[in-house]
Write a protein that holds these residues in place. Sequence first.
Motif, mmCIF file in Angstrom:
data_model
loop_
_atom_site.group_PDB
_atom_site.id
_atom_site.type_symbol
_atom_site.label_atom_id
_atom_site.label_comp_id
_atom_site.label_asym_id
_atom_site.label_seq_id
_atom_site.Cartn_x
_atom_site.Cartn_y
_atom_site.Cartn_z
ATOM 1 N N LEU A 66 -38.922 -1.321 16.441
ATOM 2 C CA LEU A 66 -38.870 -0.364 17.062
ATOM 3 C C LEU A 66 -40.177 0.626 16.750
ATOM 4 O O LEU A 66 -40.751 0.958 17.713
ATOM 5 C CB LEU A 66 -37.767 0.536 16.701
ATOM 6 C CG LEU A 66 -37.860 2.102 17.223
ATOM 7 C CD1 LEU A 66 -37.783 2.122 18.601
ATOM 8 C CD2 LEU A 66 -36.542 2.991 16.435
ATOM 9 N N GLU A 75 -35.854 3.622 24.632
ATOM 10 C CA GLU A 75 -34.320 3.904 24.186
ATOM 11 C C GLU A 75 -33.639 2.588 23.856
ATOM 12 O O GLU A 75 -32.771 2.749 23.070
ATOM 13 C CB GLU A 75 -33.864 4.728 25.453
ATOM 14 C CG GLU A 75 -32.360 5.436 24.969
ATOM 15 C CD GLU A 75 -31.854 6.113 26.188
ATOM 16 O OE1 GLU A 75 -30.681 6.606 26.002
ATOM 17 O OE2 GLU A 75 -32.540 6.356 27.141
ATOM 18 N N TYR A 78 -34.222 1.723 20.402
ATOM 19 C CA TYR A 78 -33.857 2.728 19.514
ATOM 20 C C TYR A 78 -32.241 2.297 19.512
ATOM 21 O O TYR A 78 -31.876 2.353 18.002
ATOM 22 C CB TYR A 78 -34.007 4.034 20.046
ATOM 23 C CG TYR A 78 -33.028 5.051 19.342
ATOM 24 C CD1 TYR A 78 -33.414 5.596 18.233
ATOM 25 C CD2 TYR A 78 -32.009 5.376 19.949
ATOM 26 C CE1 TYR A 78 -32.525 6.433 17.528
ATOM 27 C CE2 TYR A 78 -30.986 6.285 19.480
ATOM 28 C CZ TYR A 78 -31.307 6.850 18.077
ATOM 29 O OH TYR A 78 -30.666 7.798 17.480
ATOM 30 N N LYS A 82 -30.297 1.696 15.974
ATOM 31 C CA LYS A 82 -29.398 2.360 15.590
ATOM 32 C C LYS A 82 -28.075 1.683 15.399
ATOM 33 O O LYS A 82 -27.200 1.935 14.286
ATOM 34 C CB LYS A 82 -28.717 3.254 16.619
ATOM 35 C CG LYS A 82 -27.653 4.341 16.576
ATOM 36 C CD LYS A 82 -27.930 5.486 17.468
ATOM 37 C CE LYS A 82 -26.726 6.148 17.317
ATOM 38 N NZ LYS A 82 -25.374 5.704 17.609
ATOM 39 N N MET A 165 -33.272 7.732 12.181
ATOM 40 C CA MET A 165 -32.681 7.608 13.483
ATOM 41 C C MET A 165 -32.328 8.790 13.966
ATOM 42 O O MET A 165 -32.520 8.903 15.238
ATOM 43 C CB MET A 165 -31.045 6.869 13.248
ATOM 44 C CG MET A 165 -31.338 5.485 12.808
ATOM 45 S SD MET A 165 -31.913 4.426 14.072
ATOM 46 C CE MET A 165 -33.654 4.032 13.561
ATOM 47 N N LEU A 168 -35.785 10.158 15.418
ATOM 48 C CA LEU A 168 -36.061 9.568 16.528
ATOM 49 C C LEU A 168 -35.157 9.906 17.712
ATOM 50 O O LEU A 168 -35.515 10.067 18.933
ATOM 51 C CB LEU A 168 -35.875 8.061 16.331
ATOM 52 C CG LEU A 168 -37.172 7.655 15.541
ATOM 53 C CD1 LEU A 168 -37.036 6.122 15.229
ATOM 54 C CD2 LEU A 168 -38.480 7.736 16.195
ATOM 55 N N LYS A 169 -33.821 10.207 17.498
ATOM 56 C CA LYS A 169 -32.893 10.652 18.676
ATOM 57 C C LYS A 169 -33.172 12.035 19.250
ATOM 58 O O LYS A 169 -33.366 12.197 20.474
ATOM 59 C CB LYS A 169 -31.514 10.748 18.067
ATOM 60 C CG LYS A 169 -30.526 11.225 18.935
ATOM 61 C CD LYS A 169 -29.399 11.236 18.341
ATOM 62 C CE LYS A 169 -28.042 11.909 19.425
ATOM 63 N NZ LYS A 169 -26.845 12.149 18.658
ATOM 64 N N LEU A 172 -37.627 11.084 21.045
ATOM 65 C CA LEU A 172 -37.572 9.709 21.197
ATOM 66 C C LEU A 172 -39.259 9.526 22.060
ATOM 67 O O LEU A 172 -39.219 9.359 23.138
ATOM 68 C CB LEU A 172 -36.689 9.183 21.914
ATOM 69 C CG LEU A 172 -36.586 7.757 21.918
ATOM 70 C CD1 LEU A 172 -36.499 6.850 20.531
ATOM 71 C CD2 LEU A 172 -35.425 6.945 22.792
ATOM 72 N N ILE A 177 -42.209 8.160 16.610
ATOM 73 C CA ILE A 177 -42.224 6.816 15.904
ATOM 74 C C ILE A 177 -43.576 6.744 14.980
ATOM 75 O O ILE A 177 -43.667 6.298 14.017
ATOM 76 C CB ILE A 177 -42.783 5.676 17.296
ATOM 77 C CG1 ILE A 177 -41.229 5.321 17.645
ATOM 78 C CG2 ILE A 177 -42.803 4.454 16.435
ATOM 79 C CD1 ILE A 177 -41.177 4.611 18.963
#
Length: 217
Positions: A66, A75, A78, A82, A165, A168-169, A172, A177
């Motif tokens: 990622l 996505e 990601y 996840k 996580m 990043l959610k 994104l 990153i």
Amino acid sequence: MKRLITSGLIAASLLLSGCQSAYYGAMEKVGYHKRDIMVDRVKDAKESQEDAQKEFSSALEEMQALLNHDGGNLEKAYNKAKDEYESAQSAADNVSNRIKKVEDVAEALFDEWQDEIGEISKASLRRNSEAKLKETRRAYEQLIKSMHRAESKMPPILTAMKDNMLYLKHNLNAQAIGAIKGEFASLQTDISGLIKEMNKSINESNKFIESLEKSKS
């Protein structure tokens, strides 16, 4: 209210204890003794640690993929990371549950062993049994400490993964990153340390299993 809660906890504890005693008793009737259960549960705990090693390594690989993402569906990358994080969390929970089961049967085994020593009338046999109990208990304590040392390294790693996580959610994009790339080296080091501790615990498990199985033969 507190009394009711306390009473409920005590009742639940007694019920659980009674269920365990009934389980061990039923297994013994079919020739499956606490020592056998102990060996199987240590094997299960060892296997859960081996699974956790794989899951944490996979989670690290997906996070690296990622962070190195270059074009394509961000996505999707990601979601893969996840999913691997959630698998690592599940594997960690399984390790803790398996360790608890080892502790439960160990307590029952050592209590029974101690009680039975008191029933041996011949002093020389009683001394030999006491010496064997002390030796097995020492080996067990070394094993369980090793298991808990490895277990204790998982929550901080999972917390760091979860933080990344969630961040990043909410953000994104390439900038987000870039913001967490600095933490990746730390995660690599932590997971490497976890795997090393788990390998020590796995080795202790193998030695303990061998000692128990040898004493049966």
